[in-house]
Motif scaffolding. Structure first.
Motif, short mmCIF file in Angstrom:
data_model
loop_
_atom_site.label_atom_id
_atom_site.label_comp_id
_atom_site.label_asym_id
_atom_site.label_seq_id
_atom_site.Cartn_x
_atom_site.Cartn_y
_atom_site.Cartn_z
N PHE A 15 39.18 32.06 33.16
CA PHE A 15 39.52 31.59 31.68
C PHE A 15 38.71 31.92 30.80
N LYS A 16 37.11 32.26 31.01
CA LYS A 16 36.26 32.33 29.93
C LYS A 16 35.63 33.38 30.10
N ASN A 17 36.54 34.60 30.29
CA ASN A 17 36.04 35.21 29.49
C ASN A 17 37.51 35.84 28.49
N PHE A 18 38.59 35.15 28.93
CA PHE A 18 39.91 35.25 28.08
C PHE A 18 39.51 35.53 26.40
N SER A 19 38.41 34.41 25.43
CA SER A 19 38.56 34.39 24.13
C SER A 19 38.43 35.83 23.45
N ASP A 20 37.18 37.20 24.41
CA ASP A 20 36.66 37.79 24.03
C ASP A 20 37.22 39.47 24.33
N SER A 21 38.95 38.81 25.47
CA SER A 21 39.77 40.01 26.27
C SER A 21 40.13 40.98 24.82
N SER A 22 40.51 41.48 25.30
CA SER A 22 41.37 42.91 24.39
C SER A 22 42.70 42.42 24.65
N ARG A 23 43.56 42.80 23.57
CA ARG A 23 44.61 42.50 24.02
C ARG A 23 45.59 43.09 25.20
N ASP A 24 45.22 43.90 25.66
CA ASP A 24 45.70 44.68 27.33
C ASP A 24 44.52 43.87 27.91
N ASN A 25 44.05 44.18 28.06
CA ASN A 25 43.42 42.95 29.13
C ASN A 25 44.02 41.73 29.29
N LEU A 26 44.58 40.99 28.20
CA LEU A 26 45.13 39.95 27.77
C LEU A 26 46.43 39.37 29.13
N VAL A 27 47.07 40.75 28.58
CA VAL A 27 47.86 41.18 29.15
C VAL A 27 48.43 41.12 30.45
N LYS A 28 47.34 42.63 31.11
CA LYS A 28 47.34 42.66 32.30
C LYS A 28 46.97 41.65 32.69
N ASP A 29 46.45 40.16 32.98
CA ASP A 29 45.72 39.25 32.88
C ASP A 29 46.83 38.09 33.39
N ALA A 30 47.89 38.26 31.97
CA ALA A 30 48.65 37.22 32.13
C ALA A 30 50.45 38.20 33.65
N LEU A 31 49.81 39.26 34.34
CA LEU A 31 50.58 40.12 34.65
C LEU A 31 50.56 39.16 36.19
N MET A 32 48.97 39.23 35.96
CA MET A 32 48.36 38.94 37.62
C MET A 32 48.31 37.89 37.85
N ALA A 33 48.14 37.03 37.00
CA ALA A 33 49.13 35.25 36.80
C ALA A 33 50.65 35.15 37.43
N ILE A 34 51.35 35.97 37.12
CA ILE A 34 52.64 35.61 37.22
C ILE A 34 52.85 35.94 38.74
N ARG A 35 52.22 37.09 39.00
CA ARG A 35 52.10 37.68 40.45
C ARG A 35 51.71 36.54 41.92
N GLU A 36 50.29 35.61 40.51
CA GLU A 36 49.98 34.92 42.04
C GLU A 36 51.21 33.33 42.55
N THR A 37 52.19 33.61 41.25
CA THR A 37 52.70 32.58 41.12
C THR A 37 55.17 33.26 42.84
N LEU A 38 54.29 34.59 42.77
CA LEU A 38 55.22 34.76 43.38
C LEU A 38 55.16 34.95 45.02
N GLN A 39 53.57 34.41 45.53
CA GLN A 39 53.56 33.95 46.74
C GLN A 39 54.32 35.59 47.74
N GLY A 40 53.66 37.03 47.25
CA GLY A 40 53.91 37.71 48.04
C GLY A 40 55.10 38.72 48.06
N GLU A 41 56.14 38.31 46.95
CA GLU A 41 56.90 38.90 46.44
C GLU A 41 56.39 40.45 45.26
N THR A 42 56.83 41.12 45.40
CA THR A 42 56.80 42.37 45.05
C THR A 42 56.34 42.30 43.54
N LEU A 43 55.41 42.06 41.92
CA LEU A 43 55.88 41.74 40.85
C LEU A 43 56.14 43.49 40.53
#
Lengths: 223, 278
Positions: free
Chosen positions: B176-204
């Protein structure tokens, strides 16, 4: 004691004229930009035209405070529609909404004389004309406002098609090309400005077609 | 131990000073499918996992546009969420109508919180069973709030709610400490990675998630499936392992080898993550 008359009116007339002309694949909506009260000009640069939806534009003359309130009301209702249906309102849908909104205040009306112009769901031009309490009709062209008595007969002469009651049903939209229709509108306002003191200063023209919405201005007589 | 005696009404306190009905409502949020939100200085991204009842049915809508500058992601009873979204939309429209300017996000969440509180103090009502992640942009910047059924609300740099949200929260806490200055696209990528974490192995895949963005110069909108799939493909190629290795456009370099080094201390976010339980 004889019956008292009101010495104050909630309404005022800010003058001006509006016109709309429908074509096969376009619609022209125009209004002058003069706002007046009595013999005084309040401003030479006031827009009477409002975009209600992607393919739907309204021009209104009359009491501009009521016009503004009406525009805001319709814009809010359009937002709600978009939230619920995930799409823009079509021109015929907006036409019905405007009629209902006006009649809602049947006993304290919006002093607003409207013409609605845009493209219907098939991309064909459509114009709807209203009175102050919501009676409306789909037509090929219309004018409202202080100059309408001068403008309407001229439009009738140039654009009138046989009555829709006659069979076979003929299209109300004009066969004119877009550029010709815009030219006609400019002519009509130039003429109206000559004799109607409330019409003049500048003409604002909005053209809706498949490519989107475009705006144009033309100077009118300033006297 | 005494839970069953004092949990029938929302208007009954327990001897320990708790309102069990409200806590049960918070449980409902935990049962819903995951929703996450994260923000930078200029953009906020919301994401959620789409859970469908069966293969035959469509999935429930969990992200709602409230206004051009505000959107909300929900977890829990989606029906309650839908109703609250309608309320929020109305409030925004009425404010815009009166003041000719967009409703500040902070005001909206307070109104929402007060509305939720009412349901915790009426014997004929029940608390809303939905948690809302409210993302909005106003004059004071980008904001992400979380509204509880209890009537509490908190502002976050990043947060996740719903089932298996802890996995996403762990990921977000690391980054989270990097989010403040993150670019929009990197923010979306981080969101997708966070979603992937909740899937517990299921393909995103873009069919099982929804992503929405709001930011400076960008009205709130839900990204369409192709765009999301492209972004998934872009970063999955790069990092199959959990770590963010180099990213194709390393400009913002939010990723560059943060695993071990950064914020391992401070498991809680700056804003003071209040526990879901009271």
């Amino acid at each position: 004691m004889p019956k008292q008359q009101a010495n104050w009116s909630p309404y005022d007339n800010n003058g001006g004229s509006c016109v709309a002309v429908a074509g096969a694949d376009y619609c022209v909506i125009a209004a002058d930009t003069r706002m007046s009260t009595g013999y005084i000009i309040l401003t030479r640069d006031y827009s009477k035209i409002c975009k209600l939806a992607d393919k739907c534009v309204m021009a209104s003359s009359g009491f501009q405070a009521d016009v503004k309130a009406l525009q805001k009301h319709l814009a809010a209702r359009h937002l709600i529609y978009q939230h619920q249906h995930s799409k823009q309102m079509s021109c015929p849908a907006m036409a019905q909404l405007l009629s209902n909104t006006l009649y809602y205040k049947r006993f304290f009306p919006y002093y607003s004389f409207n013409v609605l112009g845009g493209l219907d769901n098939e991309g064909k031009g459509c114009v709807f004309t209203y009175d102050a309490v919501g009676s409306y009709e789909k037509v090929g062209y219309s004018s409202q406002g202080s100059g309408s008595t001068l403008i309407m007969p001229f439009l009738d002469n140039q654009l009138k098609s046989p009555s829709p009651l006659l069979l076979p049903v003929q299209d109300a939209v004009t066969p004119l090309a877009e550029a010709e229709a815009v030219d006609l509108v400019k002519t009509v306002f130039a003429s109206a400005s000559e004799r109607d003191i409330y019409t003049g200063d500048k003409l604002e023209i909005v053209v809706i077609n498949a490519d989107g919405i475009r705006r144009e201005y033309m100077d009118l007589r300033k006297d | 131990m005494f839970r069953n005696q004092y949990d029938t009404d929302v208007t009954t306190w327990s001897p320990a000073g708790r309102l069990f009905q409200v806590e049960y409502a918070m449980e409902a949020v935990k049962q819903g499918s995951a929703a996450i939100g994260l923000r930078s200085k200029t953009h906020i991204v919301l994401g959620c996992v789409n859970k469908a009842n069966s293969e035959l049915s469509s999935h429930q809508k969990k992200i709602f546009k409230v206004d051009d500058h505000i959107g909300v992601a929900i977890a829990g009873l989606t029906a309650d969420g839908r109703v609250l979204s309608r309320y929020m939309r109305n409030e925004c429209i009425n404010y815009s109508f009166t003041y000719e300017s967009p409703l500040p996000v902070g005001r909206l969440v307070v109104q929402l919180a007060d509305k939720a509180q009412v349901c915790t103090q009426r014997s004929w009502k029940r608390p809303y069973g939905v948690g809302l992640l409210v993302a909005g942009l106003d004059e004071s910047g980008a904001h992400l709030y979380y509204n509880c059924p209890s009537g509490n609300y908190f502002e976050y740099q990043a947060f996740a709610i719903g089932s298996r949200s802890q996995a996403a929260k762990t990921y977000l806490e690391r980054r989270f400490k990097n989010f403040s200055d993150s670019s929009r696209d990197n923010l979306v990528k981080d969101a997708l990675m966070a979603i992937r974490e909740t899937l517990q192995g299921e393909t995103l895949k873009s069919s099982i998630c929804t992503v929405a963005v709001v930011g400076v110069g960008e009205p709130f909108h839900i990204l369409d499936q192709e765009t999301v799939q492209q972004m998934i493909d872009a970063f999955e190629i790069v990092g199959e392992q959990e770590g963010p290795a180099a990213e194709p456009d390393a400009a913002a370099a939010a990723a560059a080898g943060q695993e071990a080094a950064a914020a391992d201390q401070g498991g809680s976010t700056e804003e003071g993550v209040a526990p879901m339980d009271i």
